[in-house]
Design a protein around this motif. Sequence first.
Motif, PDB file in Angstrom:
ATOM      1  N   THR A  12      34.406  41.690  33.425  1.00  0.00           N
ATOM      2  CA  THR A  12      34.198  42.305  32.109  1.00  0.00           C
ATOM      3  C   THR A  12      35.370  43.189  31.722  1.00  0.00           C
ATOM      4  O   THR A  12      35.933  43.080  30.627  1.00  0.00           O
ATOM      5  CB  THR A  12      32.903  43.141  32.108  1.00  0.00           C
ATOM      6  N   GLY A  13      35.741  44.094  32.626  1.00  0.00           N
ATOM      7  CA  GLY A  13      36.840  45.019  32.345  1.00  0.00           C
ATOM      8  C   GLY A  13      38.153  44.300  32.140  1.00  0.00           C
ATOM      9  O   GLY A  13      38.922  44.606  31.220  1.00  0.00           O
ATOM     10  N   VAL A  14      38.418  43.319  32.989  1.00  0.00           N
ATOM     11  CA  VAL A  14      39.681  42.586  32.919  1.00  0.00           C
ATOM     12  C   VAL A  14      39.771  41.785  31.615  1.00  0.00           C
ATOM     13  O   VAL A  14      40.792  41.813  30.918  1.00  0.00           O
ATOM     14  CB  VAL A  14      39.822  41.647  34.146  1.00  0.00           C
ATOM     15  N   GLU A  15      38.699  41.105  31.264  1.00  0.00           N
ATOM     16  CA  GLU A  15      38.719  40.277  30.065  1.00  0.00           C
ATOM     17  C   GLU A  15      38.853  41.135  28.806  1.00  0.00           C
ATOM     18  O   GLU A  15      39.602  40.799  27.887  1.00  0.00           O
ATOM     19  CB  GLU A  15      37.469  39.384  30.007  1.00  0.00           C
ATOM     20  N   LEU A  16      38.151  42.253  28.802  1.00  0.00           N
ATOM     21  CA  LEU A  16      38.240  43.144  27.649  1.00  0.00           C
ATOM     22  C   LEU A  16      39.639  43.757  27.533  1.00  0.00           C
ATOM     23  O   LEU A  16      40.227  43.792  26.444  1.00  0.00           O
ATOM     24  CB  LEU A  16      37.179  44.237  27.742  1.00  0.00           C
ATOM     25  N   ALA A  66      45.760  37.753  38.074  1.00  0.00           N
ATOM     26  CA  ALA A  66      45.138  38.484  36.967  1.00  0.00           C
ATOM     27  C   ALA A  66      45.868  39.803  36.735  1.00  0.00           C
ATOM     28  O   ALA A  66      46.122  40.197  35.592  1.00  0.00           O
ATOM     29  CB  ALA A  66      43.659  38.726  37.259  1.00  0.00           C
ATOM     30  N   LEU A  67      46.231  40.472  37.829  1.00  0.00           N
ATOM     31  CA  LEU A  67      46.961  41.736  37.714  1.00  0.00           C
ATOM     32  C   LEU A  67      48.300  41.517  37.016  1.00  0.00           C
ATOM     33  O   LEU A  67      48.695  42.263  36.116  1.00  0.00           O
ATOM     34  CB  LEU A  67      47.172  42.338  39.105  1.00  0.00           C
ATOM     35  N   THR A 106      39.168  35.082  32.191  1.00  0.00           N
ATOM     36  CA  THR A 106      40.311  34.853  31.321  1.00  0.00           C
ATOM     37  C   THR A 106      40.931  36.208  30.988  1.00  0.00           C
ATOM     38  O   THR A 106      40.229  37.188  30.803  1.00  0.00           O
ATOM     39  CB  THR A 106      39.898  34.107  30.044  1.00  0.00           C
ATOM     40  N   VAL A 107      42.261  36.235  30.934  1.00  0.00           N
ATOM     41  CA  VAL A 107      42.920  37.517  30.681  1.00  0.00           C
ATOM     42  C   VAL A 107      43.508  37.536  29.281  1.00  0.00           C
ATOM     43  O   VAL A 107      43.631  38.569  28.643  1.00  0.00           O
ATOM     44  CB  VAL A 107      44.013  37.781  31.740  1.00  0.00           C
ATOM     45  N   GLY A 108      43.873  36.360  28.789  1.00  0.00           N
ATOM     46  CA  GLY A 108      44.454  36.284  27.459  1.00  0.00           C
ATOM     47  C   GLY A 108      44.804  34.836  27.189  1.00  0.00           C
ATOM     48  O   GLY A 108      44.509  33.949  27.997  1.00  0.00           O
TER      49      GLY A 108
END
Lengths: 449, 449
Positions: free
Chosen positions: B177-181, B229-230, B365-367
């Motif tokens: 959640t945090g990463v996607e947002l 992801a990072l 997903t990250v972007g």
Amino acid sequence: MDASTKINIPESTRERIVIVGGGFGGLQLARKLGRDDYQVVLIDKNNYHQFQPLFYQVAMAGLEPSSIIFPFRKLFQGKKNIFIRVTEVTGLDAATKQITTPLGHCNYDHLIIATGADTNFFGNKNIERHAIPMKSVSEALYIRNNILDDYEDALTTPSYENRQELVDIVIVGGGPTGVELAGSLAEMKTHVLPRDYPELNVKEEVDIYLIQSGDVILKGFSEKSSASALKYLEELGVRVMLNSRVTDFDGRKVYLKDGTTIPTQKVIWAAGIKGAPIPGVPEAAITHGNRLAVDRFNRVAGLTDVYAVGDVAYMEEPDFPEGHPQVAQVAIQMGANMAKNFKLRLRDGKGIQPFSYNDKGSMATVGRGRAVVDIPKPELHLGGIIAWLMWLVVHLFAILGTRNKIFVFLNWLTNYINYNQSLRLIIRPYAPAAPEPDDPKIDKVVAAS
Amino acid sequence: MDASTKINIPESTRERIVIVGGGFGGLQLARKLGRDDYQVVLIDKNNYHQFQPLFYQVAMAGLEPSSIIFPFRKLFQGKKNIFIRVTEVTGLDAATKQITTPLGHCNYDHLIIATGADTNFFGNKNIERHAIPMKSVSEALYIRNNILDDYEDALTTPSYENRQELVDIVIVGGGPTGVELAGSLAEMKTHVLPRDYPELNVKEEVDIYLIQSGDVILKGFSEKSSASALKYLEELGVRVMLNSRVTDFDGRKVYLKDGTTIPTQKVIWAAGIKGAPIPGVPEAAITHGNRLAVDRFNRVAGLTDVYAVGDVAYMEEPDFPEGHPQVAQVAIQMGANMAKNFKLRLRDGKGIQPFSYNDKGSMATVGRGRAVVDIPKPELHLGGIIAWLMWLVVHLFAILGTRNKIFVFLNWLTNYINYNQSLRLIIRPYAPAAPEPDDPKIDKVVAAS
């Protein structure tokens, strides 16, 4: 915030036009001036333009709000001379040419009042408190949630009398808004409710009332169109009550002038509007229907460099000795004419034109395949499928933005195929825990006031 | 309403299964039982199912709520053995096999607790009051409105310090959640904000922070995926702070364990969840993370005919000795397995299977063009475009309803082409005039309590 705080619009060598209200009139003017040599400040309570003619489809869960409203910032991307402020105007000082807002004050060279009209409850406080107006997309959503909530409640309300209060809907006002809403609710009753609520006896128990004080609906349309619309509503099962007047509503019962009552908790009030000028306008300028008296150049009577456009303006011209109808077309044409005149002023001012309304006609839709269209020149009155298709096309083209057009079209298509009900959602606003005295949000409100 | 009032479900010769909660687990069970010989009562606070994995896209104005939520009544049209009640469960009496709700009580033969999980603020009242959770579509909308409101305010906030509070966004929690947002807000910063707010110096002033207490993000994913992801987040300009812990938030400033602070009014809290069982469940049944201890048949420990499924259930199996991850897949598979077992019970009960989780993998997903996918069998770690396309397809297929699939797809397409911003709307809820003591709405509340 001290009184000297400014709304933070950069100084400019250009003259500044401040437009209050981004409805049909104000928006048209702002867009047409978008490439010109004025600095334009657009002030609106919301960050979006609302397409009023389709509010009723939001209310009956046929469309999403986002399909018929459009953010100003997206609309004016790349227009460097336009500044948008989401706020309300709280005062006008015509002598110093300044308006005030909670964000600070703002000077103008030209002020355009395009604040439209608001619901008119004719002074009845009970009705104002209990009935629901439909003059904004938020109100339309509120109506939707209310209807859906009450049907859920009806399932666990064993008494027939109490259930009647929940399932019956009374619409007051037989203009286009009332007629279109009544028609679409009647279709919902026939096609959606029995499938969504098989536990209810929808056919017997649910009634849609349309109450009109005059002896015709769609007053202002041709006799033929008014009669057709009435016939369509009756075919759809709407209980149309002509020559009937609501005298009171206590939240559970509607009182009519003839002494009868209708038990309901839901009254949708589409019975009248009144002009909504900004605070600080001199009393003398306010005339019929709380509108601002303007000359043929939209200048407000008694003021300098202050204009009014759209529903809030009252202008007499030879063909319209009692003012124009308060409809989108008038506002759009006024906005366009004013933009043209402002542009001409930048040159030598030659060719400036007084406003003259070109009535392209009126239309209202009652239901699937049922609409009426009046065209004045050449005089033509259409009904049925043809009118309905015309209505669809005209409204689709009038909606701002390609994405919105596509989404509305797809929604209409799915509605047409299966009376789509996937928008029948009761989305409740999230409210964070009640703020306590040390909350900065409170400081902010205090600081801004 | 006296205590004997019933929730008004018709008596039936069938056994009654009451499902509390229409999330992934409860809904799967209800749908699979839709054609079977039980009477099913589905109780949910909302009249719709929510597709949680896309809340973040609602929050960043990429999707409309209506595209990712779906009304229960539409889903169960024509299923005569399913009864839907929009309410909350306020009590459980396992001895008499009865639950209570504000609408009245309801008996059950089998009770399924599928109430999911709620945000865990770990007892910090300040954070609970000021930070915004994202566990419902209403909360996601609230985040959206808050972000847009604060950018509007920033335009008329002359002090750099005060502006920082408005434009910076802190996300706490480095799970999906945090990463996607964080990723999508960073894209908004780059592609949308400079066009919408040319008056702001977005590049210099706006910061998106992601704060994670551990030393990796996406804990539970493969090392490779966490690292990718990072890298993606850092490419997008997100300020990722690992090994960092938020100790307090007063609404204007985030306090970190190392003594530093970040000025911001917006903290989105995605740092933890806890099980949300119904009131009245015996303390003894509540275990790790406030979840209900269940056996391999989802039966709640110490109770008869009471089951728990999904995020609220804590089950140990040989491959998952510390319980399952709280993700949609587990809930869906549990719901399906229970439905199968309930069906078998109607025959001779032979072939009833204990639950066993089939981990199909994880994705985030990250972007745009940046996602990570872990597949366990055969072990495979994907990143970049391939993973992103897989993410799109999997989520598109998982969304309920053809209309919703089409609308989400079209939204993604327009987002892909032009980072569409026409959903950046601050729709404020309409509030009718404050009710006075004689208002029937108040009587209703009193009567129902």
